[in-house]
Design a protein around this motif. Sequence first.
Motif, PDB file in Angstrom:
ATOM      1  N   ALA A 113       0.811  -1.226   0.000  1.00 25.38           N
ATOM      2  CA  ALA A 113       0.000   0.000   0.000  1.00 25.38           C
ATOM      3  C   ALA A 113       0.841   1.271   0.000  1.00 25.38           C
ATOM      4  CB  ALA A 113      -0.932  -0.010   1.209  1.00 25.38           C
ATOM      5  N   ASN A 114       2.094   1.174   0.450  1.00 25.73           N
ATOM      6  CA  ASN A 114       2.920   2.374   0.547  1.00 25.73           C
ATOM      7  C   ASN A 114       3.734   2.642  -0.714  1.00 25.73           C
ATOM      8  OD1 ASN A 114       2.213   3.123   3.272  1.00 25.73           O
ATOM      9  ND2 ASN A 114       3.311   1.287   3.914  1.00 25.73           N
ATOM     10  N   LYS A 115       3.617   1.777  -1.704  1.00 28.58           N
ATOM     11  CA  LYS A 115       4.299   2.001  -2.967  1.00 28.58           C
ATOM     12  C   LYS A 115       3.444   2.882  -3.874  1.00 28.58           C
ATOM     13  CE  LYS A 115       7.299  -2.041  -3.385  1.00 28.58           C
ATOM     14  NZ  LYS A 115       7.636  -3.232  -4.201  1.00 28.58           N
ATOM     15  N   PRO A 116       4.091   3.652  -4.753  1.00 26.75           N
ATOM     16  CA  PRO A 116       3.306   4.460  -5.707  1.00 26.75           C
ATOM     17  C   PRO A 116       2.445   3.556  -6.585  1.00 26.75           C
ATOM     18  CG  PRO A 116       5.596   5.163  -5.690  1.00 26.75           C
ATOM     19  CD  PRO A 116       5.537   3.892  -4.891  1.00 26.75           C
ATOM     20  N   THR A 140      -6.821   9.637 -11.227  1.00 25.32           N
ATOM     21  CA  THR A 140      -5.375   9.441 -11.314  1.00 25.32           C
ATOM     22  C   THR A 140      -4.894  10.054 -12.621  1.00 25.32           C
ATOM     23  OG1 THR A 140      -5.653   7.302 -12.394  1.00 25.32           O
ATOM     24  CG2 THR A 140      -5.512   7.293  -9.985  1.00 25.32           C
ATOM     25  N   CYS A 141      -3.597  10.182 -12.758  1.00 22.69           N
ATOM     26  CA  CYS A 141      -3.058  10.834 -13.961  1.00 22.69           C
ATOM     27  C   CYS A 141      -3.371  10.053 -15.232  1.00 22.69           C
ATOM     28  CB  CYS A 141      -1.551  11.025 -13.833  1.00 22.69           C
ATOM     29  SG  CYS A 141      -0.622   9.481 -13.717  1.00 22.69           S
ATOM     30  N   ASP A 142      -3.688   8.743 -15.077  1.00 24.40           N
ATOM     31  CA  ASP A 142      -4.035   7.944 -16.260  1.00 24.40           C
ATOM     32  C   ASP A 142      -5.539   7.696 -16.376  1.00 24.40           C
ATOM     33  OD1 ASP A 142      -3.885   6.379 -14.003  1.00 24.40           O
ATOM     34  OD2 ASP A 142      -2.649   4.814 -14.890  1.00 24.40           O
ATOM     35  N   GLY A 143      -6.328   8.482 -15.630  1.00 23.55           N
ATOM     36  CA  GLY A 143      -7.762   8.534 -15.888  1.00 23.55           C
ATOM     37  C   GLY A 143      -8.669   7.644 -15.064  1.00 23.55           C
ATOM     38  N   PHE A 144      -8.150   6.984 -14.012  1.00 23.99           N
ATOM     39  CA  PHE A 144      -9.014   6.128 -13.190  1.00 23.99           C
ATOM     40  C   PHE A 144      -9.686   6.961 -12.103  1.00 23.99           C
ATOM     41  CE2 PHE A 144      -6.255   3.111 -15.237  1.00 23.99           C
ATOM     42  CZ  PHE A 144      -7.106   2.051 -15.517  1.00 23.99           C
ATOM     43  N   LEU A 145     -10.992   6.811 -12.001  1.00 23.46           N
ATOM     44  CA  LEU A 145     -11.808   7.613 -11.090  1.00 23.46           C
ATOM     45  C   LEU A 145     -11.688   7.099  -9.658  1.00 23.46           C
ATOM     46  CD1 LEU A 145     -14.781   7.739 -13.525  1.00 23.46           C
ATOM     47  CD2 LEU A 145     -13.856   9.810 -12.482  1.00 23.46           C
ATOM     48  N   ILE A 146     -11.291   8.007  -8.751  1.00 21.68           N
ATOM     49  CA  ILE A 146     -11.254   7.648  -7.333  1.00 21.68           C
ATOM     50  C   ILE A 146     -12.618   7.917  -6.711  1.00 21.68           C
ATOM     51  CG2 ILE A 146     -10.177   8.140  -5.099  1.00 21.68           C
ATOM     52  CD1 ILE A 146      -7.635   8.810  -6.689  1.00 21.68           C
ATOM     53  N   ASN A 147     -13.217   9.012  -7.087  1.00 20.57           N
ATOM     54  CA  ASN A 147     -14.631   9.217  -6.793  1.00 20.57           C
ATOM     55  C   ASN A 147     -15.292   9.637  -8.107  1.00 20.57           C
ATOM     56  OD1 ASN A 147     -13.629  11.907  -6.928  1.00 20.57           O
ATOM     57  ND2 ASN A 147     -15.450  12.601  -5.830  1.00 20.57           N
ATOM     58  N   GLY A 148     -16.594   9.486  -8.203  1.00 23.62           N
ATOM     59  CA  GLY A 148     -17.290   9.858  -9.435  1.00 23.62           C
ATOM     60  C   GLY A 148     -17.527   8.708 -10.393  1.00 23.62           C
ATOM     61  N   ASN A 149     -17.305   7.461  -9.941  1.00 20.90           N
ATOM     62  CA  ASN A 149     -17.547   6.314 -10.821  1.00 20.90           C
ATOM     63  C   ASN A 149     -19.005   6.241 -11.281  1.00 20.90           C
ATOM     64  OD1 ASN A 149     -15.086   4.162 -10.879  1.00 20.90           O
ATOM     65  ND2 ASN A 149     -15.069   5.284  -8.949  1.00 20.90           N
ATOM     66  N   ARG A 150     -19.909   6.427 -10.329  1.00 22.21           N
ATOM     67  CA  ARG A 150     -21.336   6.338 -10.700  1.00 22.21           C
ATOM     68  C   ARG A 150     -21.762   7.551 -11.514  1.00 22.21           C
ATOM     69  NH1 ARG A 150     -26.490   6.832  -8.389  1.00 22.21           N
ATOM     70  NH2 ARG A 150     -25.605   8.122  -6.751  1.00 22.21           N
ATOM     71  N   ARG A 151     -21.083   8.682 -11.283  1.00 23.96           N
ATOM     72  CA  ARG A 151     -21.381   9.883 -12.058  1.00 23.96           C
ATOM     73  C   ARG A 151     -21.046   9.661 -13.534  1.00 23.96           C
ATOM     74  NH1 ARG A 151     -18.328  14.737  -9.578  1.00 23.96           N
ATOM     75  NH2 ARG A 151     -18.297  13.186  -7.918  1.00 23.96           N
ATOM     76  N   LYS A 152     -19.906   9.035 -13.786  1.00 23.16           N
ATOM     77  CA  LYS A 152     -19.528   8.726 -15.175  1.00 23.16           C
ATOM     78  C   LYS A 152     -20.595   7.843 -15.824  1.00 23.16           C
ATOM     79  CE  LYS A 152     -16.300   5.635 -17.624  1.00 23.16           C
ATOM     80  NZ  LYS A 152     -16.285   6.168 -18.991  1.00 23.16           N
ATOM     81  N   PRO A 199       0.577   9.466  -6.292  1.00 21.40           N
ATOM     82  CA  PRO A 199      -0.009   8.938  -5.056  1.00 21.40           C
ATOM     83  C   PRO A 199       0.288   7.449  -4.869  1.00 21.40           C
ATOM     84  CG  PRO A 199      -1.693   9.171  -6.741  1.00 21.40           C
ATOM     85  CD  PRO A 199      -0.446   9.789  -7.301  1.00 21.40           C
ATOM     86  N   THR A 200       0.394   7.046  -3.617  1.00 20.24           N
ATOM     87  CA  THR A 200       0.526   5.620  -3.290  1.00 20.24           C
ATOM     88  C   THR A 200      -0.877   4.998  -3.234  1.00 20.24           C
ATOM     89  OG1 THR A 200       0.368   6.006  -0.917  1.00 20.24           O
ATOM     90  CG2 THR A 200       2.578   6.085  -1.911  1.00 20.24           C
ATOM     91  N   TYR A 201      -0.926   3.682  -3.192  1.00 20.19           N
ATOM     92  CA  TYR A 201      -2.213   3.002  -3.035  1.00 20.19           C
ATOM     93  C   TYR A 201      -2.876   3.440  -1.730  1.00 20.19           C
ATOM     94  CZ  TYR A 201      -0.983  -0.094  -6.914  1.00 20.19           C
ATOM     95  OH  TYR A 201      -0.659  -0.588  -8.156  1.00 20.19           O
ATOM     96  N   TYR A 202      -2.047   3.625  -0.707  1.00 17.44           N
ATOM     97  CA  TYR A 202      -2.562   4.052   0.596  1.00 17.44           C
ATOM     98  C   TYR A 202      -3.229   5.420   0.496  1.00 17.44           C
ATOM     99  CZ  TYR A 202      -2.516   4.843   5.672  1.00 17.44           C
ATOM    100  OH  TYR A 202      -2.886   5.086   6.977  1.00 17.44           O
ATOM    101  N   GLU A 203      -2.594   6.345  -0.202  1.00 19.54           N
ATOM    102  CA  GLU A 203      -3.158   7.689  -0.339  1.00 19.54           C
ATOM    103  C   GLU A 203      -4.463   7.664  -1.129  1.00 19.54           C
ATOM    104  OE1 GLU A 203       0.664  10.691  -0.155  1.00 19.54           O
ATOM    105  OE2 GLU A 203       0.379   9.490  -1.982  1.00 19.54           O
ATOM    106  N   ILE A 204      -4.552   6.767  -2.089  1.00 21.02           N
ATOM    107  CA  ILE A 204      -5.794   6.649  -2.853  1.00 21.02           C
ATOM    108  C   ILE A 204      -6.922   6.142  -1.957  1.00 21.02           C
ATOM    109  CG2 ILE A 204      -6.924   5.319  -4.697  1.00 21.02           C
ATOM    110  CD1 ILE A 204      -4.335   5.673  -6.312  1.00 21.02           C
TER     111      ILE A 204
END
Length: 459
Positions: free
Chosen positions: A6-9, A121-133, A170-175
């Motif tokens: 989790a602490n790796k980018p 994320t910088c490559d376009g994966f939604l952290i929030n807003g999945n249902r909005r899309k 961001p790391t997995y943890y930060e996400i």
Amino acid sequence: MENIDANKPRVIIDSLVKEIEENKTKVRGKTRPIYFRDDRRRNIERQVYSIPTIYLKFRKDNGRIASDIHSYEHKKGKLVEATDFGQEIIRGFLRAKDVERTKELKRTIVDRGQDEPAVITCDGFLINGNRRKMALELLSIEYPSESRYRTMEVVVLPGRKKNEDDETPPTYYEIEQIESAYQFHTHGKSEYTNFDKAISIRRKLDNGMSIEEQLSYDATFNMLSTTEKRKKIRQIEEDFLKPLECIDKYLDRLGRNGLYNTIATAKGSNKGQWQAFIDYYKSIDKYLRDPQRLHKLGISKSERGDVEDVAFKLIRSQKIQGVDKKSHELMRLIPKLLNNPSSKEELLRLRDEIKLKSYGETTKDAKDAVIKDLQWYRKNEEDIVHRVRKSYNIYLGKKESETPFELLKAALAKLNHENMNLQAIGKAKLKPSLRMAEQVAQKADEIKKEIYSLMKNHK
């Protein structure tokens, strides 16, 4: 599920980064603070961009569909979210979750547009807003001439560090931190089902994020005293994590390890098996775990497995006809039945009379589980209803009026019971056993003659 440090980018897909960079457009004069690192403490606001939804990707580690993803990956292997196939699978899970709230979100977007930007994320994966899309995709189909439904406003997290002044990705943890923050700051979004929330909480724990940190994004939690915070954390364990442990044990017994989507759930209500497992843990399992507290259930150490077995059978039944109680209500009732010696004896007969899992039974998926559960219940319904109803009536002090047919069936079941091993009869009891067998044979002849007579009279 895959194990990730989790602490790796987070791994970045460069080809998708290029798509985002080429297709993002600054929304002039619009910036927003987001829940990332110390942005809010330092009053940092990040640029908002408009990006066509076609370039945005659903993220599989989305607490709203945690049970679906976990079940899918346990059964079929790793779901690659970057592929078109992976995106379609995730889209299907999101579409099936809370259809009415999705309709409500669509109406909100039509009336007010997008209130707040999503975070990607910088490559376009939604952290929030999945249902909005997903809602925007549906609206773009319904209103093909409306360009506003083909784009989404987002804040983009840092990518690869190219210069000394650049932020690190961001790391997995930060996400996980960002998702937790937005989970507690939703407006008009679909709440997680409590079952999905339990799996999401445990996933974050596995990634090193304590329950206290997960709750810290809720302003009301931060206002509590230290004692009240500890109480809230214990409540999360009691309401989410411990029942989830019971589900794991139940699924293991059924050979459905990890297939969480085979558990019948209903969001925010007392329906479904999720609520039954909450009540099972609080009313039964927490006492089974502690030998010093078994007296609360009125059972011995040797009976712990019997009680668990019977409880799981009643949860699988979901509702017992003739008692008019759903399985979660039965979990609360079981301690009372166990504390009455006669009702306890009757209830625990289900341990030997039926099996939790049918011989050779396997489960393919959630739909198959519904069929298998129904088939299992129909096969065992008579025994389950008879024992539970009789135990309940004994507890209530009622005398059950059994029909001659039921009495005959019960007598035959006893004679054919697997414990009817005549070799186990001691020498001193052989003669009285022989006399009883002769009496049984005599009574059987009398009953047989009377039934023959009745059959003639009914012709």
